[in-house]
Design an enzyme around this catalytic site. Sequence first.
Site, PDB file in Angstrom:
ATOM      1  N   GLY A  85       0.832  -1.205   0.000  1.00 29.29           N
ATOM      2  CA  GLY A  85       0.000   0.000   0.000  1.00 29.29           C
ATOM      3  C   GLY A  85       0.867   1.256   0.000  1.00 29.29           C
ATOM      4  N   ASP A 115       5.188  -9.890   6.334  1.00 24.65           N
ATOM      5  CA  ASP A 115       4.454 -10.859   5.509  1.00 24.65           C
ATOM      6  C   ASP A 115       5.287 -11.507   4.387  1.00 24.65           C
ATOM      7  OD1 ASP A 115       2.278 -10.150   7.050  1.00 24.65           O
ATOM      8  OD2 ASP A 115       1.508  -8.716   5.593  1.00 24.65           O
TER       9      ASP A 115
HETATM   10  O1  F6P Z   1       1.028  -6.574   7.061  1.00 23.12           O
HETATM   11  C1  F6P Z   1       1.477  -6.875   8.345  1.00 23.12           C
HETATM   12  C2  F6P Z   1       0.338  -7.369   9.202  1.00 23.12           C
HETATM   13  O2  F6P Z   1       0.866  -7.641  10.486  1.00 23.12           O
HETATM   14  C3  F6P Z   1      -0.418  -8.586   8.656  1.00 23.12           C
HETATM   15  O3  F6P Z   1       0.285  -9.784   8.851  1.00 23.12           O
HETATM   16  C4  F6P Z   1      -1.715  -8.475   9.404  1.00 23.12           C
HETATM   17  O4  F6P Z   1      -2.763  -9.082   8.674  1.00 23.12           O
HETATM   18  C5  F6P Z   1      -1.924  -6.992   9.495  1.00 23.12           C
HETATM   19  O5  F6P Z   1      -0.662  -6.380   9.320  1.00 23.12           O
HETATM   20  C6  F6P Z   1      -2.545  -6.520  10.781  1.00 23.12           C
HETATM   21  O6  F6P Z   1      -2.774  -5.161  10.678  1.00 23.12           O
HETATM   22  P1  F6P Z   1      -3.128  -4.221  11.917  1.00 23.12           P
HETATM   23  O7  F6P Z   1      -1.884  -4.035  12.721  1.00 23.12           O
HETATM   24  O8  F6P Z   1      -3.582  -2.964  11.272  1.00 23.12           O
HETATM   25  O9  F6P Z   1      -4.179  -4.924  12.705  1.00 23.12           O
END
Ligand code: F6P
Length: 328
Positions: free
Chosen positions: A108, A132
């Site tokens: 993003g 990821d």
């Molecule tokens: O992209 C990193 C990540 O930790 C993903 O593995 C997970 O789905 C997401 O971000 C969680 O996002 P947030 O911290 O906004 O809940």
Amino acid sequence: MANKINKIAVFTSGGDSPGMNAAIRSVVRTCAYMKIECVAIYRGYQGMIDGDFKEMNARSVNNIINKGGTILKSARCEEFRTPEGRKAAYEQLRKEGVDAFVVIGGNGSFAGALKFNEEFNFPVMGIPGTIDNDILGTSYTLGFDTAINTVVEAIDKIRDTASSHNRLFFVEVMGRDVGHIALNAGVGAGAEEILIPEQNLGLERLLDSLKRSKKSGKSSSIVIVAEGDKTGKNVFELKDYVETHLPIYDVRVSVLGHMQRGGNPTCFDRVLASRMGVKSVEALLEGKSNYMVGIRDNKLILTPIAEAIKAHTPVDEELIRVSDIMTT
Ligand code: F6P
């Protein structure tokens, strides 16, 4: 010919990941080494819009290489998705005299950088920072190695209690839509089954596999479930399903959650971040723009951001085979 670059901005954006601080340090110190100015932007694109800048020098980044998270804070910014938001950000950068930026983040964040470059012809360079490991154009993203080591350590602990009570544990790990964390940490921790979105195992085959496992003499089991896996609605549904259909199992669930994003970066992530930071500044000074720094076969490479964000990195088929063999 591209305009001379005298001042580079660096910031972190999207979800944080271990190694981001080491990358910030590297960008700042490379600028100092090259005798150009460097400014840090706090809170990602939001801070860019708000003009939340700070001049950096080589000493501003002392003692951060070992720290998890990001000293610059991170944010997911809705305003930057609008033309007005991007214009406001551009004006702040011009006011500050910034000639180019390095964004440390994921898909993003890179899409935003690309759009910004298209609109203002502003030089941008990306460093992939996400646990990821889902970005094309690099074998490793910053934070992935630390995250899988964190997961393995957690699963080792879960295994102690699982085997003491002869229990089956479903352990949910992060990874958004991809299964890199699950597959790598699963193989590393010796999981009995690994459920990833790239392969739809299905509930029936999961039951068969658990029956086989019990028959073969295993008293406890660890099943790693990637958060994006679609075998059940979620990990708790898997527990209910197995308890209903295989009552011989005493099942527990452990969702590892955000602890996977924290912690001191591994040496691998620190070294990778240091290398990528140097490369990002060097590439900008060579007049390059719109690239992401990646690593393949231990060589740093540049991939157009437009390519890097097109798709997710596929999971390693050979590792899937290894996992299949190991779980027999
Ligand atoms: O992209 C990193 C990540 O930790 C993903 O593995 C997970 O789905 C997401 O971000 C969680 O996002 P947030 O911290 O906004 O809940």
